[in-house]
Design an enzyme around this catalytic site. Structure first.
Site, PDB file in Angstrom:
ATOM      1  CB  SER A  14      -1.240   0.114   1.222  1.00 26.31           C
ATOM      2  OG  SER A  14      -1.586   1.499   1.581  1.00 26.31           O
ATOM      3  CE1 TYR A  27      -4.392  -2.223   4.596  1.00 22.33           C
ATOM      4  CE2 TYR A  27      -3.387   0.224   4.647  1.00 22.33           C
ATOM      5  CZ  TYR A  27      -3.969  -1.115   4.024  1.00 22.33           C
ATOM      6  OH  TYR A  27      -3.575  -1.373   2.898  1.00 22.33           O
ATOM      7  CB  ALA A  28       0.216   2.338   9.145  1.00 25.17           C
ATOM      8  CB  ALA A  29       1.374  -1.523  12.112  1.00 21.44           C
ATOM      9  CB  ALA A  30      -0.072  -4.844   8.887  1.00 20.46           C
ATOM     10  CE  LYS A  31      -1.974  -4.013   3.236  1.00 24.22           C
ATOM     11  NZ  LYS A  31      -1.807  -4.949   2.144  1.00 24.22           N
ATOM     12  CB  ILE A  59      -8.556   0.633  -5.776  1.00 22.76           C
ATOM     13  CG1 ILE A  59      -6.140   1.319  -5.979  1.00 22.76           C
ATOM     14  CG2 ILE A  59      -9.225  -0.337  -6.846  1.00 22.76           C
ATOM     15  CD1 ILE A  59      -6.959  -0.580  -6.060  1.00 22.76           C
TER      16      ILE A  59
END
Length: 124
Positions: A14, A27-31, A59
């Site tokens: 992402s 979410y940022a950590a996972a990405k 998207i």
């Protein structure tokens, strides 16, 4: 792939790795973790297997269109902040991931490719 003598792995990331996310730090950590895996496997599997991350921006999917924040102004705000002036449909960015799987990308490994209509370059 190693035993077969070649191939490529394309992880889905992402553009949150460019900016971070106050709205969803988990979410940022996972990405960011996906980038770590990408770089680690790219180093471990080279030169036989290439490993990259495809990093799309926002998207426009049915799920996105159904979000309340999308319906109440977020879509317009994001479009206004994107140099291309629109949020793409999935089929418009799928070719970026596909490119990473082709021989045209045979010397690309351990990196991420952004497809975000210029959103993350604003202010650069």
């Amino acid at each position: 792939m190693l035993d077969a003598g070649g191939g490529c792995i394309i992880n889905i990331g992402s553009t949150v790795v460019v900016r971070g996310s106050a709205r969803a730090p988990q979410y940022a950590a996972a990405k960011y973790g996906i980038l770590g895996i990408t770089k680690s496997y790219a180093a471990a599997f080279a030169p036989t297997v290439r490993v990259n991350t495809f990093a799309p921006g926002f998207i426009e999917t049915q799920a996105t269109l159904n979000r309340q924040d999308w319906k109440t102004g977020r879509a317009e705000k994001l479009r206004s902040m994107t140099p291309m002036g629109r949020i793409p449909r999935p089929e418009e960015v799928a070719g970026t991931a596909l490119f990473l799987a082709t021989d045209d990308a045979s010397h690309i490994t351990g990196t991420y490719m952004v497809a975000d209509g210029g959103y993350n370059m604003v202010g650069a």
